[in-house]
Scaffold this active site. Structure first.
Site, short mmCIF file in Angstrom:
data_model
loop_
_atom_site.label_atom_id
_atom_site.label_comp_id
_atom_site.label_asym_id
_atom_site.label_seq_id
_atom_site.Cartn_x
_atom_site.Cartn_y
_atom_site.Cartn_z
N GLY A 29 37.94 42.52 -7.26
CA GLY A 29 37.15 41.29 -7.28
C GLY A 29 36.82 40.79 -8.67
N CYS A 237 47.57 25.39 20.11
CA CYS A 237 48.67 24.75 19.39
C CYS A 237 49.48 23.90 20.37
CB CYS A 237 49.56 25.80 18.74
SG CYS A 237 51.08 25.12 18.03
N CYS A 240 53.29 25.60 20.45
CA CYS A 240 53.56 26.93 21.00
C CYS A 240 52.44 27.43 21.90
CB CYS A 240 53.83 27.93 19.88
SG CYS A 240 52.35 28.47 19.01
N CYS A 262 50.21 24.99 14.74
CA CYS A 262 49.98 26.15 13.89
C CYS A 262 50.30 25.78 12.45
CB CYS A 262 50.92 27.29 14.28
SG CYS A 262 50.62 27.99 15.89
N CYS A 268 54.54 30.05 14.57
CA CYS A 268 54.76 29.06 15.63
C CYS A 268 56.21 29.13 16.11
CB CYS A 268 54.45 27.67 15.10
SG CYS A 268 54.15 26.44 16.38
#
Lengths: 293, 189
Positions: A29, A237, A240, A262, A268
């Site tokens: 980080g 979606c 899909c 997606c 997808c």
């Protein structure tokens, strides 16, 4: 045979980047300064990610590049071609086939494995930058673990909008110490950051590299009464039918029609290949049959 | 000058160094794992893994400390030809190579500053063998726990208390490498 050194960068530059990556992994980080190079693409097009990928790639790697989840946008295609040319690596659009994935602003839907590396392109690595413009000040704030300002920002969100309105680049705290910008990924992706793969972040213009080792604790900042929520469009979606993926909203015409698809194109496509059909895809194929008949 | 110092570098530097870095990154990201690190033949007493590591990471920008028996003319000449890193005392070193006893006391090395914790030394500790059993490791990069035989545990516990400052360690033996970053919590077996 290419006239470039392997993966474009010279060896001394790669050593410098590699040292920064190792310190980044040792201090999860924390933003390690590095001497970012001019790359043959403009700042904002992933020069940081490209330098990190160049220092990480081996000739045996298979590279996947995504831009907002898509493999076929200009940015993704040109970076993929860049490494095909300079490092002669294989490239793929399938998440599972890739050993190194460079990404702009998304984490693939499919869970990543231990033998994969995810490289993020980062525009502004400093999560406190829009709250405090001075680098000297933000560096001191990180050293003193003085992150109150970030909580004030989230609180002001709640005071103004009734909820935390930050929806991307949502700040996280790593291993209980450093507050980190996860790059502008949607906050839907934040929980995925505790993953099995190594995550490397490169910011070229801002000259910073940071990293997350696998299974590193990554907590999205929040409040007890306003807990973090990994939100997405409340819709399946249309191509899909997936209900678990992050969606892009696409305006279809001037009449206000829209569809949700997606953002992860590989996810997808592989779902559609497996036979899943969304509402609009079903309607379109029915209409097509009608015209044929 | 002895012609032997000219030998023992990478056969194909860009590709060999890329492989070596991936091994080094993997062990630093996953404390407790052991990987093969090879491609270089440094003069004794330096191991293949330690030689490969400094050839991958060090250059004229990185002051290097050679501790104990590792500070010999053969190694100095080899480093001068292949790496060009200035050989310095422990206080100014970014990297140091030697066995555990020669590297002690550890408080001579840079642990970084609160604003720049990355400005800390990386110690390459040469060992007889790398054994994935012994002290229990917990922390980033480790799913639950890992095990690693360490020369001692207290020094690493003290080092972890300094976080985010502190030293980072590679352990090398023959062509094997493992690592212990400052984030790893160590518990004696």
């Amino acid at each position: 045979m290419s006239d470039y050194n392997f993966a474009y960068l010279d060896e001394q530059t790669k050593r410098m980047i590699r040292r920064a990556i190792l310190k980044g992994l040792a201090i999860p980080g924390y933003q390690v300064p590095f001497a970012s190079r001019e790359m043959p693409m403009p700042y904002g097009w992933g020069t940081g990610g490209v330098q990190v990928s160049a220092a990480t790639l081996t000739p045996e790697d298979t590279l996947k590049v995504i831009d907002q989840g898509a493999d076929d946008t200009t940015n993704a295609v040109s970076i993929r071609k860049f490494f095909e040319k300079t490092a002669s690596v294989d490239t793929t659009e399938e998440t599972a086939q890739a050993s190194v994935i460079q990404t702009r602003h998304r984490i693939p839907e499919e869970d990543l494995r231990e033998d994969q590396i995810l490289v993020y392109q980062v525009p502004i690595p400093e999560p406190l930058r829009f709250l405090e413009p001075s680098e000297i000040e933000t560096r001191k704030m990180h050293s003193l673990e003085e992150y109150g300002l970030m909580h004030v920002k989230l609180y002001e969100d709640i005071a103004k909008h009734g909820a935390i309105a930050t929806s991307y680049a949502y700040p996280v705290k790593v291993e209980g110490r450093y507050v980190m910008d996860p790059s502008p990924i949607p906050k839907f992706d934040n929980p995925k950051m505790e993953m099995a793969a190594i995550q490397l972040f490169g910011a070229g213009r801002e000259q910073r590299i940071y990293a997350l080792p696998p299974y590193c604790q990554v907590v999205s900042l929040d409040f007890e009464d306003f807990p973090f929520e990994a939100s997405k469009a409340d819709h399946p979606c249309d191509m899909c039918g997936a209900t678990d993926s992050y969606l892009d909203e696409v305006i279809m015409d001037d009449a206000g029609n829209r569809m949700f698809v997606c953002s992860d194109t590989d996810y997808c496509a592989s779902r559609r290949k497996a036979g899943h059909v969304g509402a609009q895809a079903a309607a379109a194929s029915a209409a097509l049959k009608e015209t044929a008949a | 000058m002895n012609a032997d110092v000219l030998k023992g570098g990478f056969a194909n530097a860009p590709v060999d160094a890329a492989h070596a870095f991936r091994a080094a990154m993997n062990v630093m990201a996953r404390p407790g794992t052991v990987e093969t690190l090879e491609g270089v033949e440094p003069p004794a007493p330096m191991s293949i893994a330690a030689g490969t590591l400094i050839l991958t990471l060090c250059d004229p920008d990185t002051p290097l400390h050679l501790a104990g028996d590792w500070d010999c003319q053969e190694v100095r000449d080899w480093v001068a030809f292949h790496i060009g890193a200035p050989i310095v005392g422990a206080t100014h070193a970014m990297f140091a190579v030697g066995n555990w006893n020669a590297l002690a006391p550890l408080n001579r090395f840079a642990i970084g500053t609160p604003e720049y914790p990355d400005r800390s030394a990386t110690l390459i500790v040469e060992r007889e063998a790398l054994v994935a059993a012994g002290a229990t490791l917990r922390g980033p990069g480790i799913k639950e726990t890992a095990e690693m035989a360490l020369p001692e545990t207290e020094a690493f516990q003290m080092n972890a208390l300094l976080f985010p400052l502190g030293l980072d360690f590679f352990f090398t033996s023959g062509d094997q490498v493992s690592a212990l970053p400052r984030t790893t919590k160590v518990e004696a077996a």
